[in-house]
Design a protein around this motif. Structure first.
Motif, short mmCIF file in Angstrom:
data_model
loop_
_atom_site.label_atom_id
_atom_site.label_comp_id
_atom_site.label_asym_id
_atom_site.label_seq_id
_atom_site.Cartn_x
_atom_site.Cartn_y
_atom_site.Cartn_z
N ALA A 64 5.16 -1.29 1.93
CA ALA A 64 3.79 -0.79 1.95
C ALA A 64 2.83 -1.94 1.71
N VAL A 65 1.55 -1.67 1.95
CA VAL A 65 0.51 -2.67 1.72
C VAL A 65 0.08 -2.60 0.26
N SER A 66 0.09 -3.75 -0.39
CA SER A 66 -0.25 -3.83 -1.81
C SER A 66 -1.76 -3.75 -2.00
N ILE A 67 -2.16 -3.08 -3.07
CA ILE A 67 -3.55 -3.05 -3.52
C ILE A 67 -3.61 -3.84 -4.81
N HIS A 68 -4.41 -4.87 -4.83
CA HIS A 68 -4.49 -5.71 -6.02
C HIS A 68 -5.49 -5.07 -6.99
N SER A 69 -4.98 -4.09 -7.72
CA SER A 69 -5.83 -3.33 -8.64
C SER A 69 -5.20 -3.31 -10.02
N TYR A 89 0.97 -2.48 -7.17
CA TYR A 89 0.57 -1.12 -6.79
C TYR A 89 0.32 -1.11 -5.28
N PHE A 90 0.76 -0.05 -4.59
CA PHE A 90 0.59 -0.01 -3.13
C PHE A 90 -0.18 1.23 -2.69
N ASN A 91 -0.75 1.13 -1.48
CA ASN A 91 -1.40 2.27 -0.83
C ASN A 91 -0.34 3.01 -0.03
N ALA A 92 -0.26 4.33 -0.19
CA ALA A 92 0.80 5.12 0.42
C ALA A 92 0.41 5.69 1.78
N GLY A 93 -0.71 5.25 2.36
CA GLY A 93 -1.14 5.78 3.65
C GLY A 93 -0.18 5.47 4.77
N GLY A 136 6.77 -1.30 -8.65
CA GLY A 136 6.82 -2.62 -8.05
C GLY A 136 8.00 -2.88 -7.14
N GLU A 137 8.94 -1.95 -7.07
CA GLU A 137 10.12 -2.15 -6.22
C GLU A 137 9.81 -1.71 -4.79
N PHE A 138 9.01 -2.51 -4.11
CA PHE A 138 8.70 -2.25 -2.71
C PHE A 138 8.52 -3.58 -1.99
N THR A 139 8.75 -3.57 -0.69
CA THR A 139 8.53 -4.75 0.15
C THR A 139 7.08 -4.76 0.59
N GLU A 140 6.43 -5.87 0.43
CA GLU A 140 4.99 -5.92 0.71
C GLU A 140 4.73 -6.15 2.20
N LEU A 141 3.92 -5.29 2.78
CA LEU A 141 3.48 -5.42 4.17
C LEU A 141 2.18 -6.20 4.24
N ASP A 142 1.97 -6.82 5.39
CA ASP A 142 0.68 -7.45 5.63
C ASP A 142 -0.40 -6.38 5.70
N GLU A 143 -1.57 -6.73 5.21
CA GLU A 143 -2.71 -5.81 5.18
C GLU A 143 -3.05 -5.24 6.55
N CYS A 144 -2.68 -5.95 7.61
CA CYS A 144 -3.03 -5.50 8.97
C CYS A 144 -2.42 -4.15 9.32
N PHE A 145 -1.35 -3.75 8.62
CA PHE A 145 -0.68 -2.49 8.94
C PHE A 145 -1.30 -1.28 8.23
N ASN A 146 -2.26 -1.52 7.38
CA ASN A 146 -2.95 -0.41 6.70
C ASN A 146 -4.31 -0.95 6.28
N PHE A 147 -5.13 -1.26 7.29
CA PHE A 147 -6.43 -1.88 7.01
C PHE A 147 -7.46 -0.79 6.74
N LEU A 148 -8.01 -0.80 5.54
CA LEU A 148 -8.90 0.27 5.11
C LEU A 148 -10.32 0.06 5.63
N ALA A 163 2.25 8.86 -8.30
CA ALA A 163 3.62 9.24 -8.66
C ALA A 163 4.64 8.29 -8.02
N LEU A 164 4.44 7.95 -6.76
CA LEU A 164 5.33 6.99 -6.08
C LEU A 164 5.32 5.64 -6.78
N ASN A 165 4.12 5.16 -7.09
CA ASN A 165 4.01 3.86 -7.74
C ASN A 165 4.63 3.87 -9.14
N ALA A 166 4.46 4.97 -9.85
CA ALA A 166 5.01 5.05 -11.20
C ALA A 166 6.54 5.02 -11.17
N VAL A 167 7.14 5.72 -10.21
CA VAL A 167 8.60 5.77 -10.13
C VAL A 167 9.17 4.45 -9.62
N LEU A 168 8.55 3.86 -8.60
CA LEU A 168 9.07 2.62 -8.03
C LEU A 168 8.71 1.39 -8.86
#
Length: 318
Positions: free
Chosen positions: A137-142, A156-160, A203-215, A196-201
């Motif tokens: 997923a695409v990471s949100i630096h928050s 933390y990631f955006n689940a869109g 940080g255990e996710f592969t980071e995608l480039d922002e281009c795949f979920n550009f807000l 809920a997804l972020n709390a369970v995982l």
């Protein structure tokens, strides 16, 4: 060797089935000739949309479609808290449920929100190495989001848009674990299943480039720009590409696929929050649509007056 099938997933309530249909049309036209399989998880679905979805699979011979009515499953979960933003409804939980119900042969599932626009083929997402992770997923630096959930990773990631390794997801029983977390904390997480997804995982996710979920905020001239490299635009907040007041460049992108779809009779919806109404007025003014600008600015003024009369009447007497 058979050609790889691209599996895409969506989760919508009955009102949003048509928007998922437009996105599926968008994906078909960005992946011409590529075998596609769409997995549509629904919180209810109308007969007219069923008819159009049947016609959709007849029209595109390279497409297979699975429809899952998960209304009863959602009924078993805690209700979404009453003060949640209007754009968040219980169908957002479907992204968590869907991986547990797709056929056993599905190994890679790309989940997309229905308020997205695909700008180019997404082949990279089906070749991506996830390692031992269940999700990319695409990471949100928050720092705020991470701190609120007490994430030890600080990630933390955006689940869109989620790239899911379905066998790994299942082996780790993530649907049940995330649902359990949501059930325990449903009154707290401001962003529901994403939190809920972020709390369970954690940080255990592969980071995608922002281009795949550009807000993008599609009705805001200050935040409408996106890079040429963008692969997927995500229409965030209350206004969507189908909402009146959408900026012309996004409107042209989206309504091209509406016209190509079996939902070509779709009509733009009216903005339904004070901010969206105000920005619809700004867009109308920029486009030289004077009557619409007056209408929307007047509606905002009326809402503000009603607010002050109900909540802050003392300010009107000063």
């Amino acid at each position: 060797m058979s050609e790889q099938v691209y599996h895409f997933g969506f989760g919508v309530d009955a009102r949003y089935v048509k928007y998922a249909g437009v996105l599926m049309t968008n994906l078909v036209h960005q992946h011409l000739g590529q075998p596609l399989c769409f997995h549509l998880a629904c919180d209810g679905i109308g007969e007219e949309d069923k008819r159009r979805l049947d016609a959709f699979t007849m029209l595109y011979r390279n497409v297979e479609l699975y429809i899952y009515d998960m209304t009863k499953m959602l009924d078993r979960l805690n209700q979404i808290r009453s003060d949640a933003p209007q754009r968040l409804h219980r169908s957002v939980l479907l992204r968590v449920l869907l991986p547990a119900y797709v056929p056993q042969n599905v190994e890679r599932l790309v989940y997309m929100d229905a308020d997205m626009i695909c700008l180019r083929p997404l082949d990279e997402l089906f070749r991506l190495e996830l390692g031992d992770n269940a999700v990319a997923a695409v990471s949100i630096h928050s720092a705020k989001n991470s701190a609120a959930l007490k994430l030890s990773s600080g990630r933390y990631f955006n689940a869109g848009l989620l790239v899911m390794a379905v066998p790994v997801w299942r082996s780790r029983e993530l649907t049940q674990r995330v649902v359990d977390y949501y059930q325990r904390h449903s009154e707290n997480p401001p962003l529901l299943e994403q939190d809920a997804l972020n709390a369970v995982l954690d940080g255990e996710f592969t980071e995608l480039d922002e281009c795949f979920n550009f807000l993008v905020e599609v009705n805001n001239p200050l935040t409408i720009k996106y890079p040429e490299t963008a692969a997927v635009l995500h229409c965030v907040n209350e206004a969507k590409a189908w909402t009146k007041g959408c900026m012309p460049q996004i409107y042209a992108l989206y309504w091209r696929y509406v016209r190509l779809s079996l939902w070509h009779d779709l009509q733009p919806s009216e903005p339904n929050t004070a901010k969206a109404v105000f920005l619809a007025g700004v867009t109308a003014e920029l486009n030289g649509e004077k009557d619409d600008a007056i209408k929307y600015y007047g509606a905002v003024a009326k809402r503000l007056m009603e607010y002050y009369l109900e909540e802050k009447p003392e300010l009107l007497n000063k």
